[in-house]
Design an enzyme around this catalytic site. Sequence first.
Site, PDB file in Angstrom:
ATOM      1  CG  ASP A  69      40.318  41.049  51.670  1.00  0.00           C
ATOM      2  OD1 ASP A  69      40.525  40.444  50.798  1.00  0.00           O
ATOM      3  OD2 ASP A  69      39.243  41.171  52.023  1.00  0.00           O
ATOM      4  CB  ALA A 123      52.136  40.383  37.060  1.00  0.00           C
ATOM      5  NE  ARG A 183      42.574  29.246  27.230  1.00  0.00           N
ATOM      6  CZ  ARG A 183      42.680  29.551  25.853  1.00  0.00           C
ATOM      7  NH1 ARG A 183      42.367  30.874  25.159  1.00  0.00           N
ATOM      8  NH2 ARG A 183      42.834  28.489  25.261  1.00  0.00           N
TER       9      ARG A 183
END
Length: 320
Positions: free
Chosen positions: A128, A187, A245
């Site tokens: 993380d 992205a 999706r």
Amino acid sequence: MVKRIGILTSGGDAPGMNAAIRAVTRVAIHAGIEVYGIYDGYAGLVNDKIEKLTRSDVSDILDRGGTKLGSARLPEFKEESVRLKAVENLKKHGIEALVVIGGDGSYRGALALTEMGINCIGLPGTIDNDITCSDVSIGFDTALETIVDAVDKLRDTSSSHQRCSIVEVMGNRCGDLALWAGLATGAEIVVTQQTGFEETEVLEQLQYFYEIAKKRHAIVIISEKITDVHAFAKKVSLNTGYSGRATILGHVQRGGSPTPVDRVLASQMGEKAVDLLMAGKGGLCVAKQNNQIVAVPISEALDMPRSSRKALQNLFNRLI
Ligand code: ADP
């Protein structure tokens, strides 16, 4: 000087933990120190699952994901009576000091044990990257590679079908995996606890990408624990031209062979942990700061505010 040390892995596992176990064991044995492996984190300490490790016991694990010693959670370790049992077992085996590989919960246990007379050194083993005193934690680079590989694949199929892929990644309230993955995959949108999530705004942005920018696909990378990504995908289908999706990457992010970067980081940090124990130190955790391997008091490390990663977020915004 310390003659016998123990090592355990605790909390969520991370690729590179084995490389750290190997480094601690070998560096210590080189220095004439005996090493004992404790199985299943603090649970093994309390239940006396402790075995001596030889040089060859840590052969062939450098490139393996997971942890040879196993990991577990033992909430009762917060109780002093339970920790007293652990200290008793350590004394029985003549183990004077410990290396604890894990996240901040594990560090709290390590600090509590140090306060009871067992010097402990923490190593940041978590994908993380939420140990804020260290620029990077063991396992982050490998998890990032897994995410980037998955998102690259999703982009191929999203483009064929004019889809918007919403990809949920781990991070335990730290947005680093999402932000780094967003930068590395190009992205369209990254959502983290640090950016906040305005659902309507994100839907409007997506519609802009569809209608005005004429993008055939869009990728949204979103940190876990923010929203129900399947429900959000439905809203994308209803409110934008894309078919939404959702993909939850889940525990695949925790597995896999560690990258060379994680193997080297784990080895350097393992070496530092042994050096600190040899110097009679405890209550510290190893961190990487400005490319140096350093030691930070666990008490301070637990109090450090999360860095906001503003520069990287700004870069992301300038690249869209
Ligand atoms: P991580 O180390 O990945 O943050 P957890 O938060 O689950 O994972 O902590 C791992 C283990 O560390 C816990 O199961 C518990 O045994 C121990 N631990 C956590 N917090 C404390 C605490 N305040 N005092 C003593 N031990 C703790």
